[in-house]
Design a protein around this motif. Structure first.
Motif, PDB file in Angstrom:
ATOM      1  N   GLN A  44     -17.184  11.766  35.388  1.00 28.64           N
ATOM      2  CA  GLN A  44     -17.104  10.665  34.302  1.00 28.64           C
ATOM      3  C   GLN A  44     -16.750   9.412  34.569  1.00 28.64           C
ATOM      4  OE1 GLN A  44     -17.812  11.673  30.674  1.00 28.64           O
ATOM      5  NE2 GLN A  44     -18.498   9.525  31.408  1.00 28.64           N
TER       6      GLN A  44
ATOM      7  N   GLY B 299     -19.738   8.645  36.747  1.00 28.53           N
ATOM      8  CA  GLY B 299     -21.108   8.868  36.311  1.00 28.53           C
ATOM      9  C   GLY B 299     -22.043   9.641  37.045  1.00 28.53           C
TER      10      GLY B 299
ATOM     11  N   VAL C  31     -23.080  12.070  28.182  1.00 33.76           N
ATOM     12  CA  VAL C  31     -22.179  10.911  28.406  1.00 33.76           C
ATOM     13  C   VAL C  31     -21.465  10.862  29.904  1.00 33.76           C
ATOM     14  CG1 VAL C  31     -20.037  12.049  27.674  1.00 33.76           C
ATOM     15  CG2 VAL C  31     -20.126   9.660  27.211  1.00 33.76           C
TER      16      VAL C  31
ATOM     17  N   THR D  23     -22.951  11.085  32.414  1.00 30.34           N
ATOM     18  CA  THR D  23     -23.734  10.133  33.471  1.00 30.34           C
ATOM     19  C   THR D  23     -23.200   8.528  33.430  1.00 30.34           C
ATOM     20  OG1 THR D  23     -25.648   9.762  32.003  1.00 30.34           O
ATOM     21  CG2 THR D  23     -25.752  11.695  33.561  1.00 30.34           C
ATOM     22  N   GLN D  24     -22.478   8.235  32.189  1.00 30.47           N
ATOM     23  CA  GLN D  24     -22.081   6.953  32.306  1.00 30.47           C
ATOM     24  C   GLN D  24     -20.616   6.790  32.858  1.00 30.47           C
ATOM     25  OE1 GLN D  24     -22.267   5.659  28.063  1.00 30.47           O
ATOM     26  NE2 GLN D  24     -23.661   7.172  27.554  1.00 30.47           N
TER      27      GLN D  24
ATOM     28  N   MET E  33     -17.648   5.350  33.661  1.00 30.59           N
ATOM     29  CA  MET E  33     -16.524   4.310  32.804  1.00 30.59           C
ATOM     30  C   MET E  33     -15.134   4.639  33.361  1.00 30.59           C
ATOM     31  SD  MET E  33     -16.228   6.481  29.220  1.00 30.59           S
ATOM     32  CE  MET E  33     -17.981   6.966  29.197  1.00 30.59           C
TER      33      MET E  33
ATOM     34  N   HIS F 225     -17.845   0.143  26.522  1.00 26.30           N
ATOM     35  CA  HIS F 225     -18.118   1.142  25.174  1.00 26.30           C
ATOM     36  C   HIS F 225     -16.984   2.053  25.363  1.00 26.30           C
ATOM     37  CE1 HIS F 225     -21.218   3.838  22.903  1.00 26.30           C
ATOM     38  NE2 HIS F 225     -19.925   3.981  22.810  1.00 26.30           N
TER      39      HIS F 225
ATOM     40  N   TYR G  86     -14.563   5.260  24.503  1.00 24.79           N
ATOM     41  CA  TYR G  86     -14.493   6.639  23.918  1.00 24.79           C
ATOM     42  C   TYR G  86     -13.352   7.375  24.069  1.00 24.79           C
ATOM     43  CZ  TYR G  86     -19.810   6.639  24.850  1.00 24.79           C
ATOM     44  OH  TYR G  86     -21.396   6.426  24.941  1.00 24.79           O
TER      45      TYR G  86
END
Ligand SMILES: *[C@@H]1O[C@H](CO)[C@@H](O)[C@H](O)[C@H]1NC(C)=O
Ligand SMILES: *[C@@H]1O[C@H](CO)[C@@H](O)[C@H](O)[C@H]1NC(C)=O
Ligand SMILES: *[C@@H]1O[C@H](CO)[C@@H](O)[C@H](O)[C@H]1NC(C)=O
Length: 268
Positions: A36, A39, A65, A67-68, A70, A97, A99
């Motif tokens: 995570q 990504g 998600v 692949t994002q 963060m 963003h 989460y």
């Protein structure tokens, strides 16, 4: 003497029955957090047969998600060696963003590969969502291992979690709330854990159903993924929801709830 023999028999049985070891599951949750953060899903022990679900919808892992990349500010994991399953909460409050992710992973019988990932992915508009609130409140809590001599059994931990969910449909259910007890619901925090009984639509739809459990006796916690009816006006039969419950000496100490909404705050 009898107790000693009994103890060694039980030890032997639990060793023989252990589905997968803690170290293997810990490596998998560490890989999840790393995936995570970067990504890069390729570092997960997945196969072509791994099922991926996001908020109850099947999805290609490569569209999800994970692949994002963060920054993850806080993580909390449970390792269920009896059912070869894990739970991980990840709070990304400082990401562009924000989460809050609650992830359940199931494994092949020896823990070597992930067979299924169910991801509850909360962001702006989900029930009481506020990642900064989630982070600051979760940071105040202590989720360390429970002393070996004070650990509750799987049954006690599971029963406490089930009683909490059952009480939403039946006010007569006795919930073993601790004193103190704190609930992080979305990003909001309360030290009054007791929940009212929900309206008849919730009860008629079967209450919190399709419960899927991850239990970790060492952390004294259970997470219950469930279909939560009524709240989301667009999904009266149930929206993706998950409750992480920490139990200390049989009593509920902490609850973290994340519930997904189709429209802002479930249309309420
Ligand atoms: C995927 O599932 C198919 C069908 O059950 C099986 O034949 C194959 O060996 C599996 N592959 C992996 C990598 O697990
Ligand atoms: C686990 O099982 C898989 C396939 O069944 C096998 O390839 C692998 O070597 C096993 N791993 C361990 C640690 O036993
Ligand atoms: C909810 O379930 C009922 C009974 O199964 C069904 O008739 C109805 O269409 C469902 N509603 C939605 C929005 O899926």
């Amino acid at each position: 003497m009898f107790l000693k023999v009994l103890f060694s028999v039980l030890t032997l049985v639990s060793v023989t029955w252990a589905a997968c070891d803690r170290a293997t599951l810990q490596a998998a949750t560490a890989a999840l957090v790393k995936a995570q953060t970067s990504g890069n899903t390729a570092i997960l022990p997945i196969t072509v047969n791994t099922t991926y679900m996001e908020n109850d919808t099947p999805l290609a892992l490569t569209s999800g998600v994970l692949t994002q990349a963060m920054k993850i500010d806080l993580t909390l994991s449970l390792h269920d060696t009896t059912h070869c399953a894990t739970f991980t909460e990840m709070i990304a409050a400082s990401a562009a963003h924000p989460y809050v992710l609650m992830t359940r992973m199931l494994f092949s019988s020896n823990g070597s590969t992930i067979t299924r990932i169910e991801n509850v992915v909360a962001d702006a508009g989900d029930w009481l969502f506020n990642a900064k609130g989630s982070l600051s409140n979760a940071k105040k809590e202590s989720w360390g291992a429970v002393d070996a001599a004070k650990r509750d059994s799987r049954e006690v931990i599971k029963a406490a979690g089930d009683a909490y969910l059952d009480s939403w449909a039946d006010g007569k259910v006795k919930v073993p709330y601790g004193s103190p007890c704190a609930r992080l619901e979305g990003g909001s925090y309360t030290t009054n854990c007791k929940m009212p009984v929900f309206p008849q639509e919730f009860i008629s739809a079967g209450g919190a159903k399709n419960r899927r459990y991850i239990i970790d006796e060492e952390v004294g916690a259970v997470d219950i993924f469930n279909d939560f009816p009524f709240l989301d006006k667009m999904k009266p039969n149930g929206t993706a929801s998950t409750n992480l419950v920490r139990v200390e000496s049989g009593l509920i100490r902490y609850i973290h709830e994340v519930t997904i909404c189709t429209n802002k705050n479930c249309g309420r």
